[in-house]
Design a protein around this motif. Structure first.
Motif, PDB file in Angstrom:
ATOM      1  N   LEU A  33       0.832  -1.207   0.000  1.00 18.62           N
ATOM      2  CA  LEU A  33       0.000   0.000   0.000  1.00 18.62           C
ATOM      3  C   LEU A  33       0.864   1.253   0.000  1.00 18.62           C
ATOM      4  O   LEU A  33       0.545   2.235  -0.676  1.00 18.62           O
ATOM      5  N   ALA A  34       1.964   1.225   0.750  1.00 16.02           N
ATOM      6  CA  ALA A  34       2.862   2.382   0.787  1.00 16.02           C
ATOM      7  C   ALA A  34       3.413   2.692  -0.598  1.00 16.02           C
ATOM      8  O   ALA A  34       3.564   3.866  -0.976  1.00 16.02           O
ATOM      9  N   GLY A  35       3.715   1.653  -1.375  1.00 15.11           N
ATOM     10  CA  GLY A  35       4.190   1.864  -2.730  1.00 15.11           C
ATOM     11  C   GLY A  35       3.125   2.480  -3.622  1.00 15.11           C
ATOM     12  O   GLY A  35       3.405   3.388  -4.426  1.00 15.11           O
ATOM     13  N   ILE A  36       1.892   2.001  -3.474  1.00 11.44           N
ATOM     14  CA  ILE A  36       0.771   2.559  -4.239  1.00 11.44           C
ATOM     15  C   ILE A  36       0.552   4.020  -3.842  1.00 11.44           C
ATOM     16  O   ILE A  36       0.331   4.890  -4.698  1.00 11.44           O
ATOM     17  N   ALA A  37       0.640   4.297  -2.544  1.00 10.55           N
ATOM     18  CA  ALA A  37       0.461   5.664  -2.056  1.00 10.55           C
ATOM     19  C   ALA A  37       1.537   6.590  -2.613  1.00 10.55           C
ATOM     20  O   ALA A  37       1.267   7.747  -2.957  1.00 10.55           O
ATOM     21  N   ALA A  38       2.753   6.096  -2.701  1.00  7.16           N
ATOM     22  CA  ALA A  38       3.849   6.910  -3.238  1.00  7.16           C
ATOM     23  C   ALA A  38       3.602   7.255  -4.709  1.00  7.16           C
ATOM     24  O   ALA A  38       3.840   8.394  -5.142  1.00  7.16           O
ATOM     25  N   ASP A  39       3.127   6.279  -5.488  1.00  8.02           N
ATOM     26  CA  ASP A  39       2.820   6.544  -6.891  1.00  8.02           C
ATOM     27  C   ASP A  39       1.711   7.587  -7.013  1.00  8.02           C
ATOM     28  O   ASP A  39       1.759   8.471  -7.881  1.00  8.02           O
ATOM     29  N   LEU A  40       0.726   7.478  -6.142  1.00 11.23           N
ATOM     30  CA  LEU A  40      -0.386   8.425  -6.177  1.00 11.23           C
ATOM     31  C   LEU A  40       0.081   9.838  -5.814  1.00 11.23           C
ATOM     32  O   LEU A  40      -0.301  10.822  -6.448  1.00 11.23           O
ATOM     33  N   ARG A  41       0.966   9.921  -4.798  1.00 12.34           N
ATOM     34  CA  ARG A  41       1.477  11.240  -4.389  1.00 12.34           C
ATOM     35  C   ARG A  41       2.334  11.876  -5.468  1.00 12.34           C
ATOM     36  O   ARG A  41       2.414  13.107  -5.569  1.00 12.34           O
ATOM     37  N   ALA A  42       2.982  11.060  -6.275  1.00 17.66           N
ATOM     38  CA  ALA A  42       3.799  11.609  -7.360  1.00 17.66           C
ATOM     39  C   ALA A  42       2.924  12.392  -8.337  1.00 17.66           C
ATOM     40  O   ALA A  42       3.356  13.404  -8.903  1.00 17.66           O
ATOM     41  N   ALA A  43       1.698  11.926  -8.521  1.00 21.17           N
ATOM     42  CA  ALA A  43       0.767  12.606  -9.419  1.00 21.17           C
ATOM     43  C   ALA A  43      -0.059  13.665  -8.703  1.00 21.17           C
ATOM     44  O   ALA A  43      -0.475  14.656  -9.305  1.00 21.17           O
ATOM     45  N   HIS A  44      -0.308  13.438  -7.408  1.00 14.03           N
ATOM     46  CA  HIS A  44      -1.161  14.328  -6.617  1.00 14.03           C
ATOM     47  C   HIS A  44      -0.466  14.597  -5.279  1.00 14.03           C
ATOM     48  O   HIS A  44      -0.753  13.933  -4.276  1.00 14.03           O
ATOM     49  N   PRO A  45       0.463  15.534  -5.228  1.00 12.41           N
ATOM     50  CA  PRO A  45       1.308  15.729  -4.051  1.00 12.41           C
ATOM     51  C   PRO A  45       0.560  16.018  -2.748  1.00 12.41           C
ATOM     52  O   PRO A  45       1.088  15.731  -1.671  1.00 12.41           O
ATOM     53  N   SER A  46      -0.644  16.557  -2.819  1.00 16.34           N
ATOM     54  CA  SER A  46      -1.374  16.876  -1.591  1.00 16.34           C
ATOM     55  C   SER A  46      -2.121  15.673  -1.015  1.00 16.34           C
ATOM     56  O   SER A  46      -2.646  15.745   0.097  1.00 16.34           O
ATOM     57  N   ALA A  47      -2.143  14.559  -1.741  1.00 16.00           N
ATOM     58  CA  ALA A  47      -2.876  13.368  -1.292  1.00 16.00           C
ATOM     59  C   ALA A  47      -1.967  12.514  -0.406  1.00 16.00           C
ATOM     60  O   ALA A  47      -1.459  11.474  -0.815  1.00 16.00           O
ATOM     61  N   THR A  48      -1.768  12.967   0.816  1.00 19.54           N
ATOM     62  CA  THR A  48      -0.767  12.363   1.692  1.00 19.54           C
ATOM     63  C   THR A  48      -1.324  11.347   2.691  1.00 19.54           C
ATOM     64  O   THR A  48      -0.561  10.705   3.396  1.00 19.54           O
ATOM     65  N   ALA A  49      -2.634  11.214   2.767  1.00 17.87           N
ATOM     66  CA  ALA A  49      -3.222  10.334   3.780  1.00 17.87           C
ATOM     67  C   ALA A  49      -3.089   8.861   3.394  1.00 17.87           C
ATOM     68  O   ALA A  49      -3.314   8.479   2.245  1.00 17.87           O
ATOM     69  N   ILE A  50      -2.706   8.053   4.378  1.00 17.94           N
ATOM     70  CA  ILE A  50      -2.687   6.594   4.229  1.00 17.94           C
ATOM     71  C   ILE A  50      -3.455   6.029   5.420  1.00 17.94           C
ATOM     72  O   ILE A  50      -2.964   6.057   6.554  1.00 17.94           O
ATOM     73  N   SER A  51      -4.658   5.552   5.164  1.00 22.89           N
ATOM     74  CA  SER A  51      -5.487   4.979   6.219  1.00 22.89           C
ATOM     75  C   SER A  51      -5.311   3.468   6.205  1.00 22.89           C
ATOM     76  O   SER A  51      -5.754   2.788   5.275  1.00 22.89           O
ATOM     77  N   ALA A  52      -4.619   2.951   7.212  1.00 24.92           N
ATOM     78  CA  ALA A  52      -4.316   1.521   7.268  1.00 24.92           C
ATOM     79  C   ALA A  52      -4.101   1.129   8.718  1.00 24.92           C
ATOM     80  O   ALA A  52      -3.589   1.911   9.515  1.00 24.92           O
ATOM     81  N   GLY A  53      -4.491  -0.067   9.055  1.00 28.56           N
ATOM     82  CA  GLY A  53      -4.286  -0.545  10.411  1.00 28.56           C
ATOM     83  C   GLY A  53      -5.534  -0.403  11.257  1.00 28.56           C
ATOM     84  O   GLY A  53      -6.209   0.636  11.231  1.00 28.56           O
ATOM     85  N   MET A  54      -5.828  -1.474  11.974  1.00 29.74           N
ATOM     86  CA  MET A  54      -6.968  -1.497  12.883  1.00 29.74           C
ATOM     87  C   MET A  54      -6.479  -2.005  14.241  1.00 29.74           C
ATOM     88  O   MET A  54      -5.286  -1.969  14.523  1.00 29.74           O
ATOM     89  N   SER A  55      -7.384  -2.458  15.073  1.00 28.83           N
ATOM     90  CA  SER A  55      -7.007  -2.840  16.435  1.00 28.83           C
ATOM     91  C   SER A  55      -5.869  -3.857  16.464  1.00 28.83           C
ATOM     92  O   SER A  55      -4.947  -3.744  17.272  1.00 28.83           O
ATOM     93  N   ALA A  56      -5.917  -4.846  15.570  1.00 30.76           N
ATOM     94  CA  ALA A  56      -4.954  -5.943  15.629  1.00 30.76           C
ATOM     95  C   ALA A  56      -3.653  -5.665  14.893  1.00 30.76           C
ATOM     96  O   ALA A  56      -2.657  -6.350  15.134  1.00 30.76           O
TER      97      ALA A  56
END
Length: 233
Positions: free
Chosen positions: A182-205
């Protein structure tokens, strides 16, 4: 409101914050980088009020029929409402009326429906692209190779703001490996859209590996509120 319940939530919140702080320390990050989102599904509005009183600012729901009345009952509180469940297009107008963030945008038709709903309401809606990290269609999410095109569509829509990506770890899989992807996908997305910095991942476990892989938002239900219970309206 029950003092015992307030004490229970206070203790749970302190424990979760300690876990976040420890995970951030291990990853060389600041805990201030992490937004804790309380997933309050199946719990009553009274719990939302208690959490707000304890300083929590972000809450999430996954079903519109539960979220809409709860958000209305808590409209006086300084909260950011996240919608995190699979969203049917015919519910877009209702969700757009109270949600500040939709984390589960996973198909073009939903982008179109949300754009129309926001245009009618005059609000700006923050959106995250939900990425599927497995082949479970019932859990929602766009395929990784379709994430950027969907992000482009959100970014170009009137009244929608692209914030980043969201994902759920695969059932029975390695969360660390999934969140690294997911971090890799997020990095590709930020390259095109620099303000899209949020990564929502992880729950209780699995909030620790999510934070290690760069999560900015963790969605915590059970560790904060306990086991699921029936909503009392």
């Amino acid at each position: 409101m029950s003092e015992a319940r307030r004490d229970e939530l206070r203790a749970n919140l302190a424990d979760v914050r300690k876990r976040i702080e420890a995970a951030c320390a291990a990853a060389g990050r600041s805990a201030e980088e992490i937004t804790l989102v309380a997933v309050t599904k199946t719990f009553p509005a009274s719990d939302v009020r208690l959490l707000s009183g304890l300083g929590l600012t972000d809450v999430a729901e996954n079903r519109d029929q539960d979220a809409a009345p709860k958000a209305k009952a808590c409209a006086d509180l300084p909260l950011t409402w996240h919608f995190v469940g699979q969203l049917q297009t015919n519910k877009a107008r209702s969700v757009a009326a109270y949600a500040d963030v939709v984390q589960s945008v996973d198909r073009p038709r939903l982008v179109t429906a949300l754009e129309k709903a926001v245009r009618d309401s005059g609000r700006t809606l923050r959106c995250l692209v939900q990425v599927s990290l497995d082949d479970e269609e019932g859990r929602g999410g766009v395929a990784p190779d379709g994430a950027l095109a969907l992000a482009d569509m959100i970014a170009g829509a009137d009244g929608l703001r692209l914030d980043g990506v969201m994902a759920v770890a695969p059932l029975g899989g390695d969360p660390a490996e999934a969140f690294a992807r997911l971090a890799g996908i997020a990095a590709d997305l930020r390259a095109a859209h620099p303000s899209a910095t949020a990564i929502s991942a992880g729950m209780s476990a699995d909030l620790e590996p999510a934070i290690a892989c760069g999560a900015t938002h963790v969605r915590v239900g059970t560790a904060l509120l306990g086991g699921r219970r029936a909503i009392v309206r």
